[in-house]
Design a protein around this motif. Sequence first.
Motif, PDB file in Angstrom:
ATOM      1  N   ASP A  75      79.062  70.663  63.142  1.00  0.00           N
ATOM      2  CA  ASP A  75      79.159  70.181  61.762  1.00  0.00           C
ATOM      3  C   ASP A  75      77.903  69.419  61.339  1.00  0.00           C
ATOM      4  O   ASP A  75      77.907  68.700  60.338  1.00  0.00           O
ATOM      5  N   LEU A  76      76.806  69.587  62.093  1.00  0.00           N
ATOM      6  CA  LEU A  76      75.543  68.941  61.733  1.00  0.00           C
ATOM      7  C   LEU A  76      75.102  69.404  60.347  1.00  0.00           C
ATOM      8  O   LEU A  76      75.070  70.593  60.053  1.00  0.00           O
ATOM      9  N   GLU A  77      74.772  68.450  59.479  1.00  0.00           N
ATOM     10  CA  GLU A  77      74.366  68.782  58.117  1.00  0.00           C
ATOM     11  C   GLU A  77      73.468  67.684  57.582  1.00  0.00           C
ATOM     12  O   GLU A  77      73.666  66.492  57.857  1.00  0.00           O
ATOM     13  N   ILE A  78      72.431  68.086  56.838  1.00  0.00           N
ATOM     14  CA  ILE A  78      71.551  67.118  56.177  1.00  0.00           C
ATOM     15  C   ILE A  78      72.053  66.965  54.738  1.00  0.00           C
ATOM     16  O   ILE A  78      72.125  67.958  54.002  1.00  0.00           O
ATOM     17  N   PRO A  79      72.411  65.747  54.315  1.00  0.00           N
ATOM     18  CA  PRO A  79      72.942  65.560  52.954  1.00  0.00           C
ATOM     19  C   PRO A  79      71.987  66.100  51.899  1.00  0.00           C
ATOM     20  O   PRO A  79      70.759  65.979  52.020  1.00  0.00           O
ATOM     21  N   ALA A  80      72.535  66.690  50.856  1.00  0.00           N
ATOM     22  CA  ALA A  80      71.794  67.479  49.869  1.00  0.00           C
ATOM     23  C   ALA A  80      70.529  66.829  49.290  1.00  0.00           C
ATOM     24  O   ALA A  80      69.512  67.507  49.186  1.00  0.00           O
ATOM     25  N   PRO A  81      70.511  65.551  48.906  1.00  0.00           N
ATOM     26  CA  PRO A  81      69.275  65.054  48.268  1.00  0.00           C
ATOM     27  C   PRO A  81      68.095  64.932  49.232  1.00  0.00           C
ATOM     28  O   PRO A  81      66.942  65.003  48.811  1.00  0.00           O
ATOM     29  N   PHE A  82      68.344  64.765  50.527  1.00  0.00           N
ATOM     30  CA  PHE A  82      67.272  64.423  51.458  1.00  0.00           C
ATOM     31  C   PHE A  82      66.296  65.561  51.729  1.00  0.00           C
ATOM     32  O   PHE A  82      65.094  65.318  51.825  1.00  0.00           O
ATOM     33  N   PRO A  83      66.749  66.821  51.881  1.00  0.00           N
ATOM     34  CA  PRO A  83      65.756  67.893  52.074  1.00  0.00           C
ATOM     35  C   PRO A  83      64.755  67.990  50.936  1.00  0.00           C
ATOM     36  O   PRO A  83      63.569  68.225  51.167  1.00  0.00           O
ATOM     37  N   LYS A  84      65.208  67.797  49.699  1.00  0.00           N
ATOM     38  CA  LYS A  84      64.305  67.833  48.553  1.00  0.00           C
ATOM     39  C   LYS A  84      63.302  66.689  48.641  1.00  0.00           C
ATOM     40  O   LYS A  84      62.099  66.868  48.397  1.00  0.00           O
ATOM     41  N   LEU A  85      63.781  65.500  48.995  1.00  0.00           N
ATOM     42  CA  LEU A  85      62.892  64.339  49.134  1.00  0.00           C
ATOM     43  C   LEU A  85      61.863  64.577  50.232  1.00  0.00           C
ATOM     44  O   LEU A  85      60.672  64.277  50.064  1.00  0.00           O
ATOM     45  N   LEU A  86      62.302  65.143  51.365  1.00  0.00           N
ATOM     46  CA  LEU A  86      61.379  65.427  52.465  1.00  0.00           C
ATOM     47  C   LEU A  86      60.333  66.453  52.034  1.00  0.00           C
ATOM     48  O   LEU A  86      59.151  66.319  52.371  1.00  0.00           O
ATOM     49  N   SER A  87      60.749  67.464  51.298  1.00  0.00           N
ATOM     50  CA  SER A  87      59.820  68.477  50.815  1.00  0.00           C
ATOM     51  C   SER A  87      58.768  67.850  49.904  1.00  0.00           C
ATOM     52  O   SER A  87      57.566  68.128  50.039  1.00  0.00           O
ATOM     53  N   LEU A  88      59.196  66.991  48.993  1.00  0.00           N
ATOM     54  CA  LEU A  88      58.258  66.327  48.088  1.00  0.00           C
ATOM     55  C   LEU A  88      57.304  65.417  48.861  1.00  0.00           C
ATOM     56  O   LEU A  88      56.105  65.346  48.553  1.00  0.00           O
TER      57      LEU A  88
ATOM     58  N   VAL B  39      57.320  81.536  31.585  1.00  0.00           N
ATOM     59  CA  VAL B  39      56.888  82.076  32.873  1.00  0.00           C
ATOM     60  C   VAL B  39      55.700  81.283  33.400  1.00  0.00           C
ATOM     61  O   VAL B  39      55.658  80.879  34.573  1.00  0.00           O
ATOM     62  N   LEU B  40      54.714  81.060  32.542  1.00  0.00           N
ATOM     63  CA  LEU B  40      53.510  80.338  32.967  1.00  0.00           C
ATOM     64  C   LEU B  40      53.840  78.898  33.337  1.00  0.00           C
ATOM     65  O   LEU B  40      53.280  78.347  34.288  1.00  0.00           O
ATOM     66  N   GLN B  41      54.755  78.302  32.583  1.00  0.00           N
ATOM     67  CA  GLN B  41      55.151  76.938  32.919  1.00  0.00           C
ATOM     68  C   GLN B  41      55.823  76.886  34.279  1.00  0.00           C
ATOM     69  O   GLN B  41      55.548  76.000  35.094  1.00  0.00           O
ATOM     70  N   GLU B  42      56.700  77.854  34.554  1.00  0.00           N
ATOM     71  CA  GLU B  42      57.379  77.891  35.847  1.00  0.00           C
ATOM     72  C   GLU B  42      56.389  78.161  36.977  1.00  0.00           C
ATOM     73  O   GLU B  42      56.508  77.610  38.069  1.00  0.00           O
ATOM     74  N   ALA B  43      55.383  78.999  36.706  1.00  0.00           N
ATOM     75  CA  ALA B  43      54.420  79.365  37.739  1.00  0.00           C
ATOM     76  C   ALA B  43      53.473  78.216  38.078  1.00  0.00           C
ATOM     77  O   ALA B  43      53.174  77.972  39.244  1.00  0.00           O
ATOM     78  N   PHE B  44      52.995  77.513  37.046  1.00  0.00           N
ATOM     79  CA  PHE B  44      51.938  76.536  37.279  1.00  0.00           C
ATOM     80  C   PHE B  44      52.400  75.083  37.200  1.00  0.00           C
ATOM     81  O   PHE B  44      51.675  74.191  37.641  1.00  0.00           O
ATOM     82  N   LEU B  45      53.579  74.849  36.645  1.00  0.00           N
ATOM     83  CA  LEU B  45      54.040  73.462  36.497  1.00  0.00           C
ATOM     84  C   LEU B  45      55.361  73.208  37.206  1.00  0.00           C
ATOM     85  O   LEU B  45      56.011  72.191  36.951  1.00  0.00           O
ATOM     86  N   ASN B  46      55.788  74.128  38.117  1.00  0.00           N
ATOM     87  CA  ASN B  46      56.987  73.820  38.884  1.00  0.00           C
ATOM     88  C   ASN B  46      56.704  72.627  39.783  1.00  0.00           C
ATOM     89  O   ASN B  46      55.548  72.291  40.056  1.00  0.00           O
ATOM     90  N   SER B  47      57.749  71.966  40.251  1.00  0.00           N
ATOM     91  CA  SER B  47      57.602  70.670  40.912  1.00  0.00           C
ATOM     92  C   SER B  47      56.664  70.701  42.112  1.00  0.00           C
ATOM     93  O   SER B  47      55.844  69.790  42.308  1.00  0.00           O
ATOM     94  N   SER B  48      56.753  71.756  42.923  1.00  0.00           N
ATOM     95  CA  SER B  48      55.926  71.790  44.135  1.00  0.00           C
ATOM     96  C   SER B  48      54.450  71.933  43.794  1.00  0.00           C
ATOM     97  O   SER B  48      53.602  71.227  44.359  1.00  0.00           O
ATOM     98  N   VAL B  49      54.120  72.838  42.857  1.00  0.00           N
ATOM     99  CA  VAL B  49      52.718  73.015  42.465  1.00  0.00           C
ATOM    100  C   VAL B  49      52.195  71.759  41.780  1.00  0.00           C
ATOM    101  O   VAL B  49      51.083  71.283  42.076  1.00  0.00           O
ATOM    102  N   PHE B  50      52.990  71.200  40.874  1.00  0.00           N
ATOM    103  CA  PHE B  50      52.548  70.029  40.120  1.00  0.00           C
ATOM    104  C   PHE B  50      52.270  68.843  41.041  1.00  0.00           C
ATOM    105  O   PHE B  50      51.227  68.178  40.925  1.00  0.00           O
TER     106      PHE B  50
END
Length: 323
Positions: free
Chosen positions: A30-43, A166-177
């Motif tokens: 039942d090992l699980e990482i709570p939902a907000p933390f993977p996003k925080l780690l990625s950022l 499309v261009l906004q999603e491509a160039f201004l999505n959170s990871s690229v930004f």
Amino acid sequence: MNANLIVSNILNPPVLFFFLGMIAVFVKSDLEIPAPFPKLLSLYLLFSIGFKGGVELIKSGVTQEVVFTLLAAILMACVVPVYTFFILNLKLDTYDAAAIAATYGSISAVTFITAGAFLSELGIHYDGYMVAALALMESPAIIVGLILVNLFTDKKGEQDFSWPEVLQEAFLNSSVFLLVGSLGIGVLTGEHGWQVLEPFTQGLFYGLLTFFLLDMGLVAARRIKDLQKTGTFLISFAILIPILNATIGLLIAKFIGMPQGNALLFAVLCASASYIAVPAAMRLTVPEANPSLYVSTALAVTFPFNIIVGIPLYLYGINILWR
């Protein structure tokens, strides 16, 4: 190929924790990482690698080597989706072929970061400006994928999606930004900024990378069942195309004279596939494509292949070509 390279890579703590996450799913823990933390780690990882890259870029300056490397990165990000599309279109419809092609034309930042950790473990130097190549390769594949959809389907003459969106999603999505923004702040603050943030950006980096890969192991193992729908064609594609892309990347790296550490990171960028930014864009702009195909191949096959076998395999190729 020297088996010690593979063993050395596998015995890195981040990679071992990736395996631990996969095992947890297979044994039904039942090992699980709570939902907000993977996003925080990625950022956090994007912020750290971007900031460090900016600091290193201002140290090295914009040289001919830097310019050639960045141009090569943009070239591969545009070319890879084109030839992979025609390969995929032999077995898949145009929508799925374009979505998967865009996924493989883009990059996986975590694979890049893992390769950097591998090089550090071996004591092989690489330049921080490779982060700029990472940032530049994130978005073009999305644009190329959508152009392919327009050219080879009935959408050719329709306006089913808005190009500004499309261009906004491509160039201004959170990871690229965040990546580009952190790179810019690293350039502006230089060595002083590095000294201020080093305990956060460097001291915590490997621990949080390890925790993130634990979560990625959980996610990848859960995605494996989706591969049952794809058959052997896509599974073979998800292993062989990264090798082909990495080989082309290494030949380009050799031609323009990249040092070995940079060449490995460039090969990894060419070989990796996006499982965050591109899938998000494809869901928005090509809803006809099946997400279980382009997410599962990138995340459950290509990502584990690259971090376990691919990285040492590409380094072996470098040792031969650069000998």
